[in-house]
Design a protein around this motif. Sequence first.
Motif, PDB file in Angstrom:
ATOM      1  N   THR A  88      45.881 111.074  23.506  1.00 17.39           N
ATOM      2  CA  THR A  88      44.960 110.847  22.396  1.00 17.39           C
ATOM      3  C   THR A  88      45.774 110.583  21.130  1.00 17.39           C
ATOM      4  O   THR A  88      46.262 111.503  20.487  1.00 17.39           O
ATOM      5  CB  THR A  88      44.042 112.069  22.201  1.00 17.39           C
ATOM      6  N   VAL A  89      45.920 109.321  20.785  1.00 16.55           N
ATOM      7  CA  VAL A  89      46.765 108.928  19.658  1.00 16.55           C
ATOM      8  C   VAL A  89      46.038 109.243  18.352  1.00 16.55           C
ATOM      9  O   VAL A  89      44.880 108.866  18.165  1.00 16.55           O
ATOM     10  CB  VAL A  89      47.106 107.426  19.722  1.00 16.55           C
ATOM     11  N   ASN A  90      46.732 109.913  17.466  1.00 12.67           N
ATOM     12  CA  ASN A  90      46.159 110.286  16.175  1.00 12.67           C
ATOM     13  C   ASN A  90      46.083 109.060  15.272  1.00 12.67           C
ATOM     14  O   ASN A  90      47.109 108.546  14.812  1.00 12.67           O
ATOM     15  CB  ASN A  90      47.022 111.379  15.530  1.00 12.67           C
ATOM     16  N   VAL A 221      35.754 117.979  14.365  1.00 15.62           N
ATOM     17  CA  VAL A 221      37.208 117.877  14.487  1.00 15.62           C
ATOM     18  C   VAL A 221      37.507 116.711  15.429  1.00 15.62           C
ATOM     19  O   VAL A 221      36.877 116.565  16.474  1.00 15.62           O
ATOM     20  CB  VAL A 221      37.814 119.195  15.014  1.00 15.62           C
ATOM     21  N   PRO A 222      38.429 115.822  15.068  1.00 16.44           N
ATOM     22  CA  PRO A 222      38.605 114.586  15.836  1.00 16.44           C
ATOM     23  C   PRO A 222      39.031 114.800  17.284  1.00 16.44           C
ATOM     24  O   PRO A 222      39.823 115.691  17.596  1.00 16.44           O
ATOM     25  CB  PRO A 222      39.704 113.840  15.066  1.00 16.44           C
ATOM     26  N   ASN A 227      42.474 117.772  21.439  1.00 20.97           N
ATOM     27  CA  ASN A 227      41.308 117.830  22.329  1.00 20.97           C
ATOM     28  C   ASN A 227      40.029 118.247  21.606  1.00 20.97           C
ATOM     29  O   ASN A 227      39.135 118.855  22.216  1.00 20.97           O
ATOM     30  CB  ASN A 227      41.553 118.813  23.489  1.00 20.97           C
ATOM     31  N   ALA A 228      39.932 117.913  20.313  1.00 18.95           N
ATOM     32  CA  ALA A 228      38.775 118.345  19.513  1.00 18.95           C
ATOM     33  C   ALA A 228      38.570 119.850  19.669  1.00 18.95           C
ATOM     34  O   ALA A 228      37.442 120.337  19.761  1.00 18.95           O
ATOM     35  CB  ALA A 228      37.512 117.578  19.884  1.00 18.95           C
ATOM     36  N   GLY A 268      34.905 122.099  12.511  1.00 23.45           N
ATOM     37  CA  GLY A 268      35.641 121.181  11.660  1.00 23.45           C
ATOM     38  C   GLY A 268      36.562 121.943  10.717  1.00 23.45           C
ATOM     39  O   GLY A 268      36.533 123.180  10.660  1.00 23.45           O
ATOM     40  N   VAL A 269      37.356 121.216   9.968  1.00 25.64           N
ATOM     41  CA  VAL A 269      38.305 121.830   9.029  1.00 25.64           C
ATOM     42  C   VAL A 269      37.577 122.198   7.737  1.00 25.64           C
ATOM     43  O   VAL A 269      36.483 121.686   7.457  1.00 25.64           O
ATOM     44  CB  VAL A 269      39.491 120.885   8.743  1.00 25.64           C
TER      45      VAL A 269
END
Length: 540
Positions: A88-90, A221-222, A227-228, A268-269
Amino acid sequence: MMDYPLLLKTILYRAVTVFPDQEIVSRDFSGMHRYTYRDLDERVRRLANALASLGVAPGERVASFAWNNHRHLELYFAVPCSQRVLHTVNIRLFREQIVYTVNHAEDKVMFVDEDLVPLIASLAPELKTVRQYVIMTDKRELPDVPLPGAILYEDLLSQHSPDYEFPEFDERSPAVMAYTSATTGDPKGVVYSHRGLFLHCLTCLTGELGVDDDDVTMPIVPMFHVNAWGRPYTDTWAGCKQVYPGARPTPEVLCDLIQEEKVTFSAGVPTIWMGVLQHVLANPGKYDFSHVRYFMSGGAAMPAALTQQFQEKLGVRLLQGYGQTETTPVTFINSLKAKHRRLTGPELYRLRTKTGLLLPGLEMRVVDAEGREVPHDGKSMGELLLRGPWVIDAYYKLPEKSEEAFVDGWFRTGDVVTVDEDGYLQVVDRTKDLIKSGGEWISSVDLENAIMAHPDVAEAAVIGIASEKWQERPLACVVLKPSARGKVTKEDLRRFLEDKVAKWWIPDDFVFIDEIPKTSVGKFYKRALRTQYEQGRLTS
């Protein structure tokens, strides 16, 4: 007992067997997409066949470059369950870091969301191992993209049968990999095994963190970041209705989805939750969050004022969690013990802002600079060390970095913490962000939280700057709410802090800025602030 491998296919099996008609909702590029776990399972199997047709061998890496949506969820299962590895590329890394991570992982095929194609196209000549690009879109025709040989995701799936049997293999086989957000140096690769992800999911179903098929979950969270936090796997296993917010969700989009889909849990953050809170308060009467059980905040320390405002103004519990890329990621959750459940007011909020309790299945140590364990008295500080079945034992192809990250088989988190008599961990700071002033330590995190308790402060980040007399002194970088800009002064903030922190903690200076730089995962990017200060760009 049976020698039964702990593989991710077991998660999908339960979802489609027990909850085949449960809904998955995804904000797609042209509107909302809705389907069921039965549909998910069929498409995952088509995708597994498609990967074989693209020549991706078992153990090879497949890259995703995508937002939180249903196609990304399909990759979460099809790639690892077919014995391949999902990278999973950021998407928020710097350009050179994206190139580095893709080449370092040796990704063979890349799946790219439609709106992210221009960025990948500009990098494609430098991506040495990628031989095929698949464009994920709800459009029926391939967008005009400068990627040679690019194919449409939906066309690829339509060409393959859903008749596919997931193989069995060693549970310690790699399933997913991610790279650290790299505030210093190159990102470091972390590989998650099927076994580690499986056990992480189980422990994330315990206590207040637990969910079931009554829940509607929405990971903010992405999915390209750790992995979210494991939500796509955990929520699938539990049979939750899942909501994916899609590309570039704004606070308004998130609030609308929470209301319209009756979301009961989301993660989420803190900066995300600050935006949600501000949007709800700016639109009185529009939103009713009474169906929400709780939201989870992680990735950075949660300001005490934030959890109080969520509870008192929105009627929503905001829980804190903790983890790292190297730990799959969740390791601590702020769950209340039975003896704390009658707490109210300031006592409750103080407890809620602690980092939390160790999750089942893990072990921790807190040690001083000499490696001696410090007492659990809520005051003694030390570095947090962890070990357990979902904590890494090495960085991917980086033996030197791996050696630095471990001591006697324990992973060094780099976080300075305290632990109280009840076992609640409190992250004091990153080791590199602690401020040593006059021989005493100042926690930048605690100081930030105290400043952000001011009703006119939106965000605050504290950095240490050189001092001839004291070695270091704190500098507070403050973002005021729009209505307070030009009205709140440095002296106002100093007076506000007088009864909240030790006198010698109060910053020598406050700098008002428009925005605090963030890392790719939404944390305060303090290295950027230090650079700005050194270059003379942070001035009073």
